[in-house]
Motif scaffolding. Structure first.
Motif, mmCIF file in Angstrom:
data_model
loop_
_atom_site.group_PDB
_atom_site.id
_atom_site.type_symbol
_atom_site.label_atom_id
_atom_site.label_comp_id
_atom_site.label_asym_id
_atom_site.label_seq_id
_atom_site.Cartn_x
_atom_site.Cartn_y
_atom_site.Cartn_z
ATOM 1 N N LYS A 62 0.840 -1.188 0.000
ATOM 2 C CA LYS A 62 0.000 0.000 0.000
ATOM 3 C C LYS A 62 0.877 1.241 0.000
ATOM 4 O O LYS A 62 1.681 1.459 0.912
ATOM 5 C CB LYS A 62 -0.929 0.009 1.217
ATOM 6 N N VAL A 63 0.726 2.050 -1.025
ATOM 7 C CA VAL A 63 1.483 3.279 -1.169
ATOM 8 C C VAL A 63 0.482 4.428 -1.229
ATOM 9 O O VAL A 63 -0.321 4.496 -2.165
ATOM 10 C CB VAL A 63 2.360 3.255 -2.439
ATOM 11 N N SER A 64 0.522 5.290 -0.224
ATOM 12 C CA SER A 64 -0.479 6.343 -0.092
ATOM 13 C C SER A 64 -1.850 5.678 -0.009
ATOM 14 O O SER A 64 -2.065 4.847 0.861
ATOM 15 C CB SER A 64 -0.383 7.320 -1.275
ATOM 16 N N ASN A 65 -2.757 6.012 -0.905
ATOM 17 C CA ASN A 65 -4.081 5.379 -0.908
ATOM 18 C C ASN A 65 -4.235 4.359 -2.016
ATOM 19 O O ASN A 65 -5.349 3.892 -2.287
ATOM 20 C CB ASN A 65 -5.179 6.457 -1.044
ATOM 21 N N GLU A 66 -3.136 4.007 -2.664
ATOM 22 C CA GLU A 66 -3.166 3.057 -3.775
ATOM 23 C C GLU A 66 -2.371 1.798 -3.410
ATOM 24 O O GLU A 66 -1.696 1.740 -2.379
ATOM 25 C CB GLU A 66 -2.579 3.708 -5.039
ATOM 26 N N TRP A 67 -2.480 0.815 -4.301
ATOM 27 C CA TRP A 67 -1.785 -0.455 -4.083
ATOM 28 C C TRP A 67 -0.855 -0.766 -5.247
ATOM 29 O O TRP A 67 -1.165 -0.476 -6.408
ATOM 30 C CB TRP A 67 -2.787 -1.599 -3.939
ATOM 31 N N ASN A 94 13.562 -11.727 -12.107
ATOM 32 C CA ASN A 94 12.915 -10.535 -12.645
ATOM 33 C C ASN A 94 11.916 -10.001 -11.620
ATOM 34 O O ASN A 94 11.052 -10.736 -11.133
ATOM 35 C CB ASN A 94 12.183 -10.866 -13.949
ATOM 36 N N LEU A 95 12.038 -8.722 -11.296
ATOM 37 C CA LEU A 95 11.143 -8.073 -10.345
ATOM 38 C C LEU A 95 10.149 -7.204 -11.107
ATOM 39 O O LEU A 95 10.542 -6.416 -11.983
ATOM 40 C CB LEU A 95 11.937 -7.202 -9.364
ATOM 41 N N VAL A 96 8.865 -7.361 -10.761
ATOM 42 C CA VAL A 96 7.813 -6.621 -11.462
ATOM 43 C C VAL A 96 6.922 -5.936 -10.438
ATOM 44 O O VAL A 96 6.420 -6.567 -9.506
ATOM 45 C CB VAL A 96 6.971 -7.544 -12.363
ATOM 46 N N PHE A 97 6.703 -4.621 -10.614
ATOM 47 C CA PHE A 97 5.823 -3.845 -9.745
ATOM 48 C C PHE A 97 4.688 -3.283 -10.604
ATOM 49 O O PHE A 97 4.927 -2.469 -11.504
ATOM 50 C CB PHE A 97 6.594 -2.698 -9.077
ATOM 51 N N ASP A 98 3.475 -3.722 -10.328
ATOM 52 C CA ASP A 98 2.300 -3.283 -11.089
ATOM 53 C C ASP A 98 1.441 -2.358 -10.239
ATOM 54 O O ASP A 98 1.023 -2.730 -9.134
ATOM 55 C CB ASP A 98 1.463 -4.489 -11.536
ATOM 56 N N TYR A 99 1.144 -1.167 -10.773
ATOM 57 C CA TYR A 99 0.263 -0.225 -10.084
ATOM 58 C C TYR A 99 -1.179 -0.676 -10.310
ATOM 59 O O TYR A 99 -1.615 -0.809 -11.453
ATOM 60 C CB TYR A 99 0.441 1.191 -10.621
ATOM 61 N N GLU A 100 -1.919 -0.869 -9.230
ATOM 62 C CA GLU A 100 -3.308 -1.303 -9.368
ATOM 63 C C GLU A 100 -4.241 -0.135 -9.684
ATOM 64 O O GLU A 100 -5.313 -0.327 -10.239
ATOM 65 C CB GLU A 100 -3.752 -2.019 -8.094
ATOM 66 N N GLY A 101 -3.847 1.077 -9.317
ATOM 67 C CA GLY A 101 -4.638 2.266 -9.647
ATOM 68 C C GLY A 101 -3.893 3.138 -10.640
ATOM 69 O O GLY A 101 -2.732 2.899 -10.975
ATOM 70 N N THR A 164 7.519 2.740 2.109
ATOM 71 C CA THR A 164 6.748 1.523 2.359
ATOM 72 C C THR A 164 7.599 0.348 1.900
ATOM 73 O O THR A 164 8.307 0.443 0.899
ATOM 74 C CB THR A 164 5.417 1.543 1.581
ATOM 75 N N HIS A 165 7.549 -0.752 2.620
ATOM 76 C CA HIS A 165 8.411 -1.867 2.250
ATOM 77 C C HIS A 165 7.690 -3.211 2.373
ATOM 78 O O HIS A 165 6.666 -3.330 3.049
ATOM 79 C CB HIS A 165 9.677 -1.885 3.106
ATOM 80 N N ILE A 166 8.264 -4.191 1.695
ATOM 81 C CA ILE A 166 7.760 -5.557 1.749
ATOM 82 C C ILE A 166 8.957 -6.502 1.838
ATOM 83 O O ILE A 166 9.867 -6.446 0.998
ATOM 84 C CB ILE A 166 6.873 -5.890 0.523
#
Length: 213
Positions: A62-67, A94-101, A164-166
């Motif tokens: 969760k980053v700000s109000n988005e995921w 391979n690292l992939v970061f997808d914005y849900e919003g 924010t971290h995971i």
């Protein structure tokens, strides 16, 4: 009449002893069930470092109000299968970061991966916006070895940086699907043991009851 009375008293006493035996057996079964269920709880993975086990999707950040959804791929070992909290093999990933919003596509976001507990940076993407909503990177974990790692997602919110971290591991816990199979087999074994003990004590309770004849 006296003989009949004595016989009734004797039968009543035997019946009381039988009831007492059944009650004690039932209590033992309950205690054993509690112990086995407690052991089952202890078998659940510890998420103090990897988040809550009740998370609907542990791969989301969760980053700000988005995921943002995080996924890691090891094509050399598992082709198109994705991981997030536990990568079983050490190698090119391979690292992939997808914005849900769509809101985050217009925001500068910084991505970083560090090895813990040293905090050594192994991957970095400077702050920038992603119009496609997808950020990709590649890390050869052969250079850094098995261990615990941390993904940092940093956003500049009103001139205040929010990190924010995971957490995830590489080459430590094995395939996540295999871990799930082990949990299922352990649960089945516990249920079988509880059923067997209930049956055993039920039979011992019946053997202590007097015959109707």
């Amino acid at each position: 009449m006296k003989i009949t009375k004595r016989h009734g008293q004797k039968t009543g006493s035997s019946w009381s002893r039988g009831q007492s035996l059944v009650l004690r057996s039932a209590k033992r079964v309950v205690r054993l069930a509690h112990l086995l269920m407690f052991a089952l709880i202890l078998q659940q993975p510890v998420y103090a470092h990897r988040g809550d086990a009740n998370d609907a999707d542990p791969c989301r950040i969760k980053v700000s109000n988005e995921w943002i959804h995080f996924a890691a791929y090891t094509p050399t070992f598992s082709e198109n299968k994705s991981y997030c909290r536990s990568i079983p093999k050490v190698g090119m990933t391979n690292l992939v970061f997808d914005y849900e919003g769509k809101q985050l596509r217009h925001v500068s976001i910084e991505f970083e991966v560090t090895k813990e507990p040293e905090g050594t940076r192994i991957f970095y993407r400077p702050p920038s916006a992603s119009k496609t909503g997808t950020v990709e990177g590649a890390v050869d974990f052969n250079q850094f070895g098995a261990g615990n790692y941390l993904v940092h997602v940093t956003i500049d919110n009103d001139n205040e940086k929010v990190d924010t971290h995971i957490p995830f591991s590489v080459g430590i816990e094995g395939d996540e699907s295999f871990v799930k199979v082990k949990k299922f087999l352990f649960t089945v074994a516990v249920c079988i043991v509880i059923g067997y003990l209930c049956f055993r004590y039920a039979r011992s309770g019946k053997s202590g009851q007097p015959n109707s004849a």
